[in-house]
Design a protein around this motif. Structure first.
Motif, PDB file in Angstrom:
ATOM      1  N   LYS A 150      -4.175   8.832   0.635  1.00  0.00           N
ATOM      2  CA  LYS A 150      -5.563   9.213   0.887  1.00  0.00           C
ATOM      3  C   LYS A 150      -6.189   8.415   2.017  1.00  0.00           C
ATOM      4  N   CYS A 151      -5.594   7.284   2.358  1.00  0.00           N
ATOM      5  CA  CYS A 151      -6.163   6.463   3.426  1.00  0.00           C
ATOM      6  C   CYS A 151      -5.780   6.962   4.819  1.00  0.00           C
ATOM      7  N   ASP A 156      -0.955   4.622  -0.827  1.00  0.00           N
ATOM      8  CA  ASP A 156      -1.889   5.694  -1.153  1.00  0.00           C
ATOM      9  C   ASP A 156      -2.115   6.566   0.080  1.00  0.00           C
ATOM     10  N   TYR A 180       0.841  -1.199   0.000  1.00  0.00           N
ATOM     11  CA  TYR A 180       0.000   0.000   0.000  1.00  0.00           C
ATOM     12  C   TYR A 180       0.884   1.260   0.000  1.00  0.00           C
TER      13      TYR A 180
END
Length: 492
Positions: free
Chosen positions: A470-471, A468, A466
């Protein structure tokens, strides 16, 4: 761009990691061993004179760290066997040709077997000696590239740089490369070989004058900042890193190369566990000063964006970039800015609020065993108001104490020393981070987003790899993960 399983790609691969004792390198090594123990071999390049000293560094600075506790729990008594089988320590030095590897058999072995090279070796000190930073960040990158060219079956070289090669530029900062001799301010004449000559000339003159080692260190630090500013960069670190990129791009020829540019790297988001950190890095210096009660005022744009990214996300992006660029043509888009300012921006004022909430609830205990009470920081929005405040609050009283001290009083001597330390601490932080306190840049991550989308659409193990931003819930991350992590692992 096509991606298959990352885990399948890593299986039976042979990987060289430079700068193996560094923050990101340790996380990379732990990740590979934990998620793909069927990797064939990890060669770890450590600055060491011989195998014995390399072994000592490996045990003290790598495998002995708490970072590896999950791997130890997973493997139990089999861990030593795993390490013995999968890891080969390489005593060397990236400031030298062939990475300073003296063992000719080991060199030949790597040239014949390496599939992947990850260059993580660097000095990240903003005001490093210019000779040191030039050797490591600039010519070190060249040496790694030249070493990689001799590898018979290499798939890809990943060079880790920094997004702040853009200096103090504002607006959207793209994932574009720097050509040899490019400058940020339009000045002409940047020649990396000339920069080395400038360093050598300055060192020769200082030594001829009989300068002390302390004086030489200070002169080398000043020289780095001076040379950086001539061409538009704010400090020695980013200047030498961008010149390293220039070498990579100019000399890569047909080699498959990816350049990963992280922004401000923070403690781990969730792997191998949340909050692992090491050393005091960038914004952590501010948290350290604030939590210990030494930082009561600062300056900057409270509405500005501070671009941070957890270390495990950076490592995951590096690994996915490896798979994406394995055997790719050298002319494809190969620069990945890994940050958060575009997708999930963090505002400076929110960062201050998170620190206030954490240290109010869990105050730092000072050397006298008493909790340090923190308050809201006075923030100045320009240098002029900051200097006025410092003059009235600290500098004028300091001059008064100097006069009082001349009269003899030990009490005033103590007050003078305390005040002088506080001024020096604040002014040093201001000088180091001034270019970023009013930073107006947003790091474009179009290539990185494409990498994320391709990974998702191709069924790559995105739950494992992972990256990203945005999480991330920044409030939760800083209060419950990052600040507790640096308090536990980094504060002294």
């Amino acid at each position: 761009m096509e991606l298959g399983s990352v885990l399948e790609f890593l299986e039976n691969k042979t990987i060289l990691v430079t700068g193996a004792t560094g923050f990101l390198a340790k996380i990379f090594v732990e990740k590979i061993l934990r998620v793909q123990p069927n990797v064939k071999k990890l060669y770890l390049l450590l600055r060491a004179a011989d195998a014995k000293s390399a072994t000592v560094r490996f045990h003290n600075e790598i495998i002995g760290k708490d970072l590896f506790r999950v791997l130890k729990e997973k493997n139990g008594t089999h861990l030593n066997a795993l390490i013995s089988e999968k890891i080969t320590l390489v005593p060397g030095d990236i400031t030298r040709e062939d990475l300073g590897v003296k063992d000719s058999n080991l060199r030949e072995e790597m040239w014949n077997k390496l599939d992947v090279v990850i260059n993580l070796a660097a000095t990240t000190n903003f005001d490093e000696r210019y000779d040191v930073a030039l050797d490591l960040n600039t010519f070190g990158a060249k040496h790694v590239l030249n070493f990689s060219k001799k590898c018979a079956k290499l798939n890809v070289l990943v060079h880790v740089s920094t997004a702040f090669v853009w200096g103090e530029e504002s607006g959207m900062l793209y994932e574009s490369s720097f050509k040899m001799g490019d400058t940020l301010n339009g000045a002409s004449g940047l020649d990396i070989d000339v920069e080395r000559q400038v360093v050598e000339q300055e060192l020769n003159e200082l030594q001829a004058e009989g300068a002390s080692e302390e004086a030489i260190t200070l002169a080398m630090k000043d020289l780095g900042i001076k040379r950086a500013k001539i061409y538009g960069w704010p400090n020695t670190y980013v200047f030498t890193k961008v010149m390293g990129e220039m070498f990579i791009e100019h000399l890569k020829e047909n080699m498959s190369v990816a350049i990963v540019r992280p922004t401000i790297v923070t403690g781990t988001y969730k792997e191998p566990f949340p909050g692992w950190a090491e050393g005091i890095r960038t914004i952590d210096s501010l948290a350290l000063g604030y939590g210990k009660g030494r930082l009561t005022c600062f300056l900057g744009d409270v509405k500005g964006i501070v671009d941070v990214i957890p270390a495990d996300m950076v490592v995951n992006a590096i690994i996915v970039a490896v798979v994406a660029h394995a055997k790719q043509p050298s002319d494809v888009n190969n620069i990945y800015q890994v940050g958060s300012s575009l997708r999930n921006p963090l505002i400076y004022t929110n960062l201050q609020d998170h620190a206030y909430r954490y240290f109010t609830k869990k105050p730092w205990i000072n050397k006298d065993g008493k909790p340090v009470k923190v308050g809201k920081i006075t923030v100045f929005h320009d240098m002029a108001s900051f200097y006025r405040y410092m003059t009235v609050r600290y500098i004028l009283p300091l001059k008064g104490l100097e006069l009082a001290n001349a009269a003899f009083c030990k009490y005033f001597q103590s007050k003078y020393n305390d005040l002088n330390r506080k001024i020096n601490f604040v002014m040093r932080l201001v000088e180091l981070y001034r270019p970023y306190l009013f930073f107006g840049g947003i790091f474009d991550d179009k290539n990185t987003e494409k990498l994320r989308l391709v990974a998702r659409d191709n069924g790559v193990e995105t739950d494992i790899f992972y990256f990203d931003p945005k999480c991330i819930d920044w409030e939760d991350y800083f209060i419950n993960t990052h600040i507790p992590g640096i308090v536990k692992y980094a504060f002294k």
